[in-house]
Design a protein around this motif. Sequence first.
Motif, PDB file in Angstrom:
ATOM      1  N   LYS A 106       0.834  -1.213   0.000  1.00 42.39           N
ATOM      2  CA  LYS A 106       0.000   0.000   0.000  1.00 42.39           C
ATOM      3  C   LYS A 106       0.865   1.257   0.000  1.00 42.39           C
ATOM      4  O   LYS A 106       0.483   2.290  -0.557  1.00 42.39           O
ATOM      5  N   ARG A 107       2.044   1.164   0.615  1.00 46.89           N
ATOM      6  CA  ARG A 107       2.987   2.276   0.617  1.00 46.89           C
ATOM      7  C   ARG A 107       3.498   2.565  -0.791  1.00 46.89           C
ATOM      8  O   ARG A 107       3.604   3.727  -1.188  1.00 46.89           O
ATOM      9  N   TYR A 108       3.836   1.532  -1.517  1.00 47.77           N
ATOM     10  CA  TYR A 108       4.418   1.709  -2.850  1.00 47.77           C
ATOM     11  C   TYR A 108       3.362   1.803  -3.952  1.00 47.77           C
ATOM     12  O   TYR A 108       3.647   2.326  -5.032  1.00 47.77           O
ATOM     13  N   PHE A 109       2.155   1.311  -3.668  1.00 45.57           N
ATOM     14  CA  PHE A 109       1.069   1.352  -4.651  1.00 45.57           C
ATOM     15  C   PHE A 109      -0.193   1.906  -3.999  1.00 45.57           C
ATOM     16  O   PHE A 109      -1.177   1.181  -3.804  1.00 45.57           O
ATOM     17  N   PRO A 110      -0.208   3.192  -3.658  1.00 45.16           N
ATOM     18  CA  PRO A 110      -1.390   3.754  -3.000  1.00 45.16           C
ATOM     19  C   PRO A 110      -2.651   3.667  -3.863  1.00 45.16           C
ATOM     20  O   PRO A 110      -3.763   3.663  -3.339  1.00 45.16           O
ATOM     21  N   GLU A 111      -2.480   3.577  -5.175  1.00 38.99           N
ATOM     22  CA  GLU A 111      -3.627   3.467  -6.081  1.00 38.99           C
ATOM     23  C   GLU A 111      -3.852   2.026  -6.548  1.00 38.99           C
ATOM     24  O   GLU A 111      -4.721   1.770  -7.379  1.00 38.99           O
ATOM     25  N   GLY A 112      -3.059   1.098  -6.017  1.00 33.74           N
ATOM     26  CA  GLY A 112      -3.243  -0.303  -6.353  1.00 33.74           C
ATOM     27  C   GLY A 112      -2.319  -0.788  -7.464  1.00 33.74           C
ATOM     28  O   GLY A 112      -1.582  -0.004  -8.090  1.00 33.74           O
ATOM     29  N   ILE A 113      -2.366  -2.078  -7.718  1.00 30.66           N
ATOM     30  CA  ILE A 113      -1.477  -2.755  -8.667  1.00 30.66           C
ATOM     31  C   ILE A 113      -2.294  -3.224  -9.873  1.00 30.66           C
ATOM     32  O   ILE A 113      -3.310  -3.896  -9.728  1.00 30.66           O
ATOM     33  N   ASP A 114      -1.829  -2.860 -11.068  1.00 35.97           N
ATOM     34  CA  ASP A 114      -2.463  -3.361 -12.291  1.00 35.97           C
ATOM     35  C   ASP A 114      -1.933  -4.739 -12.667  1.00 35.97           C
ATOM     36  O   ASP A 114      -2.702  -5.614 -13.087  1.00 35.97           O
ATOM     37  N   ILE A 115      -0.614  -4.907 -12.538  1.00 33.85           N
ATOM     38  CA  ILE A 115       0.029  -6.149 -12.956  1.00 33.85           C
ATOM     39  C   ILE A 115       0.955  -6.632 -11.843  1.00 33.85           C
ATOM     40  O   ILE A 115       1.815  -5.886 -11.365  1.00 33.85           O
ATOM     41  N   TYR A 116       0.763  -7.883 -11.449  1.00 32.68           N
ATOM     42  CA  TYR A 116       1.692  -8.499 -10.510  1.00 32.68           C
ATOM     43  C   TYR A 116       2.351  -9.683 -11.211  1.00 32.68           C
ATOM     44  O   TYR A 116       1.679 -10.664 -11.562  1.00 32.68           O
ATOM     45  N   PHE A 117       3.649  -9.613 -11.421  1.00 30.88           N
ATOM     46  CA  PHE A 117       4.412 -10.725 -11.984  1.00 30.88           C
ATOM     47  C   PHE A 117       4.969 -11.501 -10.800  1.00 30.88           C
ATOM     48  O   PHE A 117       5.937 -11.093 -10.158  1.00 30.88           O
ATOM     49  N   ASP A 118       4.319 -12.643 -10.532  1.00 30.60           N
ATOM     50  CA  ASP A 118       4.585 -13.376  -9.290  1.00 30.60           C
ATOM     51  C   ASP A 118       5.621 -14.480  -9.493  1.00 30.60           C
ATOM     52  O   ASP A 118       5.384 -15.449 -10.212  1.00 30.60           O
ATOM     53  N   ASN A 119       6.732 -14.343  -8.815  1.00 27.36           N
ATOM     54  CA  ASN A 119       7.782 -15.358  -8.834  1.00 27.36           C
ATOM     55  C   ASN A 119       7.920 -16.093  -7.508  1.00 27.36           C
ATOM     56  O   ASN A 119       8.747 -16.995  -7.398  1.00 27.36           O
TER      57      ASN A 119
ATOM     58  N   LEU B 138       1.978 -13.208  -2.500  1.00 26.75           N
ATOM     59  CA  LEU B 138       0.816 -13.319  -3.377  1.00 26.75           C
ATOM     60  C   LEU B 138      -0.452 -12.948  -2.626  1.00 26.75           C
ATOM     61  O   LEU B 138      -1.324 -12.238  -3.157  1.00 26.75           O
ATOM     62  N   ASP B 139      -0.566 -13.406  -1.380  1.00 21.05           N
ATOM     63  CA  ASP B 139      -1.738 -13.088  -0.566  1.00 21.05           C
ATOM     64  C   ASP B 139      -1.891 -11.580  -0.385  1.00 21.05           C
ATOM     65  O   ASP B 139      -2.992 -11.030  -0.485  1.00 21.05           O
ATOM     66  N   ALA B 140      -0.772 -10.904  -0.122  1.00 23.33           N
ATOM     67  CA  ALA B 140      -0.814  -9.453   0.059  1.00 23.33           C
ATOM     68  C   ALA B 140      -1.118  -8.738  -1.252  1.00 23.33           C
ATOM     69  O   ALA B 140      -1.858  -7.746  -1.277  1.00 23.33           O
ATOM     70  N   ALA B 141      -0.565  -9.226  -2.353  1.00 23.46           N
ATOM     71  CA  ALA B 141      -0.817  -8.600  -3.649  1.00 23.46           C
ATOM     72  C   ALA B 141      -2.295  -8.672  -4.014  1.00 23.46           C
ATOM     73  O   ALA B 141      -2.857  -7.715  -4.571  1.00 23.46           O
ATOM     74  N   LEU B 142      -2.955  -9.786  -3.680  1.00 27.60           N
ATOM     75  CA  LEU B 142      -4.378  -9.916  -3.980  1.00 27.60           C
ATOM     76  C   LEU B 142      -5.195  -8.818  -3.309  1.00 27.60           C
ATOM     77  O   LEU B 142      -6.196  -8.341  -3.860  1.00 27.60           O
ATOM     78  N   LEU B 143      -4.788  -8.398  -2.123  1.00 29.91           N
ATOM     79  CA  LEU B 143      -5.481  -7.321  -1.415  1.00 29.91           C
ATOM     80  C   LEU B 143      -5.278  -5.969  -2.080  1.00 29.91           C
ATOM     81  O   LEU B 143      -6.053  -5.042  -1.853  1.00 29.91           O
ATOM     82  N   ASN B 144      -4.230  -5.860  -2.898  1.00 26.91           N
ATOM     83  CA  ASN B 144      -3.856  -4.560  -3.454  1.00 26.91           C
ATOM     84  C   ASN B 144      -4.046  -4.458  -4.966  1.00 26.91           C
ATOM     85  O   ASN B 144      -3.628  -3.479  -5.573  1.00 26.91           O
ATOM     86  N   MET B 145      -4.685  -5.440  -5.553  1.00 29.29           N
ATOM     87  CA  MET B 145      -4.919  -5.389  -6.997  1.00 29.29           C
ATOM     88  C   MET B 145      -6.000  -4.365  -7.335  1.00 29.29           C
ATOM     89  O   MET B 145      -6.969  -4.178  -6.598  1.00 29.29           O
ATOM     90  N   ARG B 146      -5.841  -3.725  -8.476  1.00 28.93           N
ATOM     91  CA  ARG B 146      -6.858  -2.817  -8.989  1.00 28.93           C
ATOM     92  C   ARG B 146      -7.908  -3.613  -9.760  1.00 28.93           C
ATOM     93  O   ARG B 146      -7.729  -4.783 -10.070  1.00 28.93           O
ATOM     94  N   LEU B 147      -9.015  -2.957 -10.082  1.00 28.83           N
ATOM     95  CA  LEU B 147     -10.038  -3.599 -10.901  1.00 28.83           C
ATOM     96  C   LEU B 147      -9.426  -4.072 -12.214  1.00 28.83           C
ATOM     97  O   LEU B 147      -8.665  -3.340 -12.857  1.00 28.83           O
ATOM     98  N   HIS B 148      -9.753  -5.287 -12.597  1.00 30.13           N
ATOM     99  CA  HIS B 148      -9.275  -5.891 -13.842  1.00 30.13           C
ATOM    100  C   HIS B 148      -7.757  -6.039 -13.868  1.00 30.13           C
ATOM    101  O   HIS B 148      -7.139  -6.007 -14.937  1.00 30.13           O
ATOM    102  N   GLY B 149      -7.176  -6.211 -12.689  1.00 32.46           N
ATOM    103  CA  GLY B 149      -5.740  -6.464 -12.617  1.00 32.46           C
ATOM    104  C   GLY B 149      -5.387  -7.837 -13.156  1.00 32.46           C
ATOM    105  O   GLY B 149      -6.252  -8.717 -13.292  1.00 32.46           O
ATOM    106  N   ARG B 150      -4.116  -8.025 -13.483  1.00 31.12           N
ATOM    107  CA  ARG B 150      -3.640  -9.299 -14.019  1.00 31.12           C
ATOM    108  C   ARG B 150      -2.466  -9.796 -13.195  1.00 31.12           C
ATOM    109  O   ARG B 150      -1.575  -9.011 -12.832  1.00 31.12           O
TER     110      ARG B 150
ATOM    111  N   ASN C 199     -10.764 -11.727  -3.520  1.00 33.37           N
ATOM    112  CA  ASN C 199     -10.470 -10.498  -4.258  1.00 33.37           C
ATOM    113  C   ASN C 199     -10.431 -10.721  -5.766  1.00 33.37           C
ATOM    114  O   ASN C 199     -10.625  -9.788  -6.541  1.00 33.37           O
ATOM    115  N   ILE C 200     -10.177 -11.950  -6.187  1.00 35.69           N
ATOM    116  CA  ILE C 200     -10.204 -12.251  -7.616  1.00 35.69           C
ATOM    117  C   ILE C 200     -11.594 -11.986  -8.186  1.00 35.69           C
ATOM    118  O   ILE C 200     -11.746 -11.484  -9.303  1.00 35.69           O
TER     119      ILE C 200
END
Length: 397
Positions: free
Chosen positions: A271-284, A290-302, A325-326
Amino acid sequence: MASGEEEEVVSIISNKQVVLRDHHVTSYLKESDMCMSMSTITLKVPDNSKGVLVKNLYLSCDPYIRGHTKGIQGGYADEYFKTGSDSKVIDEITYGDPFWFHSTSTLTIMLFTKQTKIKGRGLTKNDSEPIIGYGVAKVLDSGHPDFKKDDLVWGFTGWEEYTLITETESLFKIHHTDVPLSYYTGLLSMPGMTAFTGFYEICSPKKGEYVFVSSAFGAVGQIVGQLAKLLGCYVVGSAGSKEKVDLLKTKFGFDEAFNYKEEKHYDACLKRYFPEGIDIYFDNVGGKMLDAALLNMRLHGRIAACGMISQYEFDEPEGVHNLFNIITKRVRIQGFMVYDYYHLYSNFLGIMIPYIKEGKIVYEEDITEGLESLPAALVRLFSGKNAGKAVAVIARE
């Protein structure tokens, strides 16, 4: 033999290999779980074979190799290997007993296709077989019309000095030799193609979008971040040390980066680095990130599910809790195998080679010397102590 003909002399030489001491390693992987072994090999392709005999020059050390050492039931490979057969793999992969090649890594599935056959290599219950992985090699002898002596190639090979590859669908001839050959274990081979196809084909990126890359200093992540920046995205990466975080920003051009080991709450961090949310998460990495990224995805994120290195050492993988959140954010999460996109390899080279020569894409390698260095290099991948793409120099032609 006709009069005046000379009998061909075929050399049989020693062949040093890296093998597992046991079929499975279910606890944390240690250097002592692997050892050096000596075999012999004939320096000639068998008569009537379309195989290729190669001398390995560079061998790649990648996280998916951890899957070779575990007997994980219910891994992705179960879709390809059905139990109940007595078949024993000798010269090729067969679809019987799944042996010990199950993995939770998407990339590991590439090892289980009919197009990947390495004669007697790593796909049996025989402890004497070497680990297999990607490498750069020089052709010593060939029964295949597409490969000739002295060709340079990259593809699946053994963790050994010499390998006989009996099927060549996963072998690529190297045409561009004006870049470091070691790049064909990373930037210009499987990791580079993984980054390229995962970002463009799976993530469908647009200029100005917000992109998060985990394990961003790894062989794949450092390329994804640079491709995103070239497109005009805002990019943040996670890594495991201050030095890596600094390099992500100063060398690879990430907008921001953080040391995940210093963050107690990944949700608050993102949330600190993406106050407006994440459009794309490239998960390695999977797991808690991954659990935290799901909370911070924007609408129609990938989300491109590329790897889950945080889970490879666990006998019981961690669960993911924020899947709802999906639905509410209409997030598309997709796993992929780079093998499905190798038909795009020439397009990939056409873009990446100019980027390299123009300095638009740079690459960090962690190069060690000799087969003996591979066990330690593999273990370092899971502690975050590697400093870039792990590759071992086996021979300099």
